[in-house]
Scaffold this active site. Structure first.
Site, PDB file in Angstrom:
ATOM      1  N   GLY A 184     -42.709  34.912  27.425  1.00 10.89           N
ATOM      2  CA  GLY A 184     -42.220  34.395  26.153  1.00 10.89           C
ATOM      3  C   GLY A 184     -41.709  32.973  26.229  1.00 10.89           C
ATOM      4  CB  SER A 185     -42.339  30.147  26.938  1.00  9.24           C
ATOM      5  OG  SER A 185     -43.616  30.637  27.272  1.00  9.24           O
ATOM      6  NE  ARG A 186     -41.033  25.072  20.345  1.00 12.05           N
ATOM      7  CZ  ARG A 186     -39.966  24.604  19.729  1.00 12.05           C
ATOM      8  NH1 ARG A 186     -39.158  25.415  19.097  1.00 12.05           N
ATOM      9  NH2 ARG A 186     -39.686  23.319  19.756  1.00 12.05           N
TER      10      ARG A 186
END
Length: 217
Positions: A184-186
């Site tokens: 989970g990240s961007r």
């Protein structure tokens, strides 16, 4: 299913944890053991799913900006990029959930001219301030169209490990892997103001395949 090289340590830990839980469930719960083993097995399977490496045919690109990750477009706006461009740019942000492929790819072709790692906080990845306050890496490419393109891997609340294999002076090829982020990240991409944006907020992207913008020659 092919697994990413970054999966090794996580899968070893997950396998040991699953084995211990299964043993304890059988020993203490006996006929009720499956009520614990089955959901644990599903979580164990998700670890393998997270580290999958999809088979994708990457094309050559000149002026196209390619989605660097699988995920969802959550921001398109004009901002001040203070670290490298030091001026106005169009920011396109793509959020990756834990079930997305987390391979990070170059958004454009050209030469890597800047790289820096920043320690920081672990705000949820969709938080606007995560771009400047979270743990992150910033890379910049001098594109084949002679533009400065900046992009950032941003760690999220769950993601606590950023992997990047790029060095200043490397040749970047749009759609090809340069790193990985766990769980989970961007990814933020900063583009010239005259870039033609071809995606919109809410779009689902496929890393290395989808064209999200086109730069002027």
């Amino acid at each position: 299913m092919k697994l990413h090289k970054e999966s090794k340590g996580t899968i070893i830990v997950a396998s040991i944890a699953f084995a211990i839980i299964a043993f304890l469930a059988v020993y203490f719960l006996q006929e009720w053991a499956l009520f614990l083993i089955i959901p644990t097995l599903l979580l164990y399977g998700l670890v393998f799913w997270f580290f999958r490496v999809p088979n994708r045919e990457i094309q050559d690109h000149h002026e196209n900006v390619i989605a660097p990750v699988d995920g969802k477009v959550v921001m398109i706006k004009e901002v001040m990029e203070e670290e490298f461009i030091k001026g106005k740019a169009i920011q396109v942000s793509i959020f990756m959930s834990p079930v997305n492929v987390h391979i990070c790819r170059y958004p454009v072709s050209g030469n890597v001219v800047y790289k820096k790692y920043h320690p920081g906080k672990y705000l949820v990845a969709w938080h606007e301030k995560s771009s400047t306050e979270n743990e992150r890496t910033t890379l910049a490419i001098n594109s084949l169209t002679n533009h400065a393109v900046v992009f950032r891997q941003i760690a999220g609340y769950v993601a606590r490990r950023i992997v990047f294999n790029s060095q200043e002076g490397d040749t970047a090829k749009a759609g090809h892997e340069f790193g990985f982020i766990k769980f989970g990240s961007r990814m933020d991409i900063f583009l010239p103001l005259d870039t033609e944006i071809l995606c919109k907020i809410g779009d689902k992207t496929k890393g290395g395949i989808d064209v999200i913008a086109k730069m002027q020659e």
